[in-house]
Design a protein around this motif. Structure first.
Motif, PDB file in Angstrom:
ATOM      1  N   ASN A  54       0.824  -1.199   0.000  1.00  0.00           N
ATOM      2  CA  ASN A  54       0.000   0.000   0.000  1.00  0.00           C
ATOM      3  C   ASN A  54       0.860   1.250   0.000  1.00  0.00           C
ATOM      4  N   ASP A  98       1.698   2.614  -3.361  1.00  0.00           N
ATOM      5  CA  ASP A  98       0.635   3.189  -4.173  1.00  0.00           C
ATOM      6  C   ASP A  98       0.710   4.712  -4.127  1.00  0.00           C
ATOM      7  N   PRO A 115      -1.314   7.707  -6.269  1.00  0.00           N
ATOM      8  CA  PRO A 115      -2.143   8.172  -7.380  1.00  0.00           C
ATOM      9  C   PRO A 115      -1.833   9.589  -7.839  1.00  0.00           C
ATOM     10  N   TYR A 129      -8.792  11.245  -1.598  1.00  0.00           N
ATOM     11  CA  TYR A 129      -8.383   9.880  -1.918  1.00  0.00           C
ATOM     12  C   TYR A 129      -8.421   9.042  -0.659  1.00  0.00           C
ATOM     13  N   ALA A 133      -7.013   5.849   0.894  1.00  0.00           N
ATOM     14  CA  ALA A 133      -5.922   4.893   0.671  1.00  0.00           C
ATOM     15  C   ALA A 133      -6.329   3.467   1.017  1.00  0.00           C
ATOM     16  N   HIS A 185      -8.818   2.687  -2.054  1.00  0.00           N
ATOM     17  CA  HIS A 185      -8.221   3.087  -3.332  1.00  0.00           C
ATOM     18  C   HIS A 185      -9.214   3.836  -4.221  1.00  0.00           C
ATOM     19  N   ARG A 186     -10.166   4.500  -3.589  1.00  0.00           N
ATOM     20  CA  ARG A 186     -11.168   5.258  -4.334  1.00  0.00           C
ATOM     21  C   ARG A 186     -10.867   6.745  -4.221  1.00  0.00           C
ATOM     22  N   ASN A 200     -11.378   4.552  -9.298  1.00  0.00           N
ATOM     23  CA  ASN A 200     -10.671   3.563  -8.485  1.00  0.00           C
ATOM     24  C   ASN A 200      -9.252   3.393  -9.000  1.00  0.00           C
ATOM     25  N   TYR A 201      -8.323   3.413  -8.050  1.00  0.00           N
ATOM     26  CA  TYR A 201      -6.899   3.278  -8.368  1.00  0.00           C
ATOM     27  C   TYR A 201      -6.489   1.811  -8.242  1.00  0.00           C
ATOM     28  N   ARG A 253      -2.989  -0.934  -9.060  1.00  0.00           N
ATOM     29  CA  ARG A 253      -1.594  -1.090  -9.482  1.00  0.00           C
ATOM     30  C   ARG A 253      -1.293  -2.567  -9.672  1.00  0.00           C
ATOM     31  N   GLU A 301      -0.135   1.290 -13.578  1.00  0.00           N
ATOM     32  CA  GLU A 301      -1.068   1.949 -12.665  1.00  0.00           C
ATOM     33  C   GLU A 301      -2.244   2.478 -13.478  1.00  0.00           C
TER      34      GLU A 301
END
Length: 285
Positions: free
Chosen positions: A21, A24, A26, A80, A82, A85-86, A113-114, A116, A121
């Motif tokens: 995490n 990540d 974004p 965001y 975390a 991931h939205r 939505n993010y 990876r 990504e």
């Protein structure tokens, strides 16, 4: 050999998840496509998002375009999460519009939505919005983006409304630029402090970052003039010291202290009425 506790594999798995995490991010440049339902100007657009993330808060610029000469540029804010991931982005202002006269900018809300997968990504989701006159709802659609190394449009540095108004009325005389130093930094958060280099002699300066005025006609003293900005990866940022005058003792000189994370740099600058000193900074994670 002592048998391994069953808690250890579980702990390692948990830590592994936390580390994943932590990777990540974004923030950055995102490019891809935006579709629109029947009734819009075009069924498919290209879309570029320039996202700056600070904690869970997002600011940035959006370009939706049919081609690079027909586009709408918007500013947006958002949040965001975390854990999920939205991200939700809300456009708040039309900054530029160069589109056919029978089209109208759509002020959008993005629900993305993010994800990876290795080095890939992606941001995927939906959007909805209202036309800029706020009378009609835009036909909604889908968004599919991937993180990119380079932008197709100029990357803005955040500027206050006051300084934007000053710059709009300002006519700085063109001057030769001398790039004194090129720096590579490992943090996206850049802080610049400017001091008078020697005796305080009433030098005043205007400071621009990527052609945006961030300080206007400020006097150099033994107390810092401070500029901060967030950099996108692999994009050059040019900091220019424009001399408003030469003070009592020409030329106009300054000590620039640059802080990026745990990195610190000192650069000595000298500007005249014909030449401006500049420093180029590139953030490479």
């Amino acid at each position: 050999m002592r048998p391994q506790s069953p808690l250890i594999p579980l702990l390692l798995l948990t830590l592994s998840g936390l580390c994943a995490n932590a990777e990540d991010d974004p923030g950055g440049i995102w490019k891809g496509t935006l579709t629109q339902g029947p009734g819009g100007c075009y069924p498919n657009y290209f879309l570029e998002l320039q996202i700056t993330l600070a904690g869970d808060r997002i600011t940035g610029k959006a370009y939706d375009y049919y081609d690079k000469t027909h586009y709408v540029k918007m500013s947006f804010t958002g949040r965001y999460n975390a854990q999920t991931h939205r991200m939700v982005l809300i456009e708040d202002r039309v900054l530029e519009a160069n589109i056919p006269t029978d089209c109208q900018p759509c002020v959008k809300t993005y629900d993305l939505n993010y994800a990876r997968n290795g080095t890939l990504e992606e941001l995927n989701g939906d959007w909805k919005g209202v036309y800029s006159d706020k009378k009609l709802v835009c036909p909604p659609g889908k968004i599919r983006l991937r993180k990119a190394a380079l932008s197709d449009f100029p990357v803005d540095v955040e500027q206050s409304d006051t300084l934007a108004g000053v710059q709009a009325a300002l006519h700085l005389q063109p001057r030769e630029k001398e790039v004194v130093k090129t720096l590579t930094v490992k943090s996206s958060s850049i802080k610049i402090d400017l001091y008078d280099n020697a005796e305080i002699d009433h030098d005043t300066v205007t400071v621009l970052v990527n052609n945006k005025v961030l300080l206007y006609r400020r006097m150099l003293t033994d107390r810092p003039l401070t500029v901060t900005f967030n950099a996108f990866a692999n994009l050059p940022y040019e900091v220019v010291m424009y001399a408003d005058n030469l003070g009592d003792i020409p030329p106009n000189t300054a000590l620039m202290m640059i802080t990026a994370g745990d990195q610190k740099f000192e650069v000595f600058l000298s500007s005249t009425e014909t030449k401006s000193a500049a420093v180029r900074i590139v953030y490479r994670p």
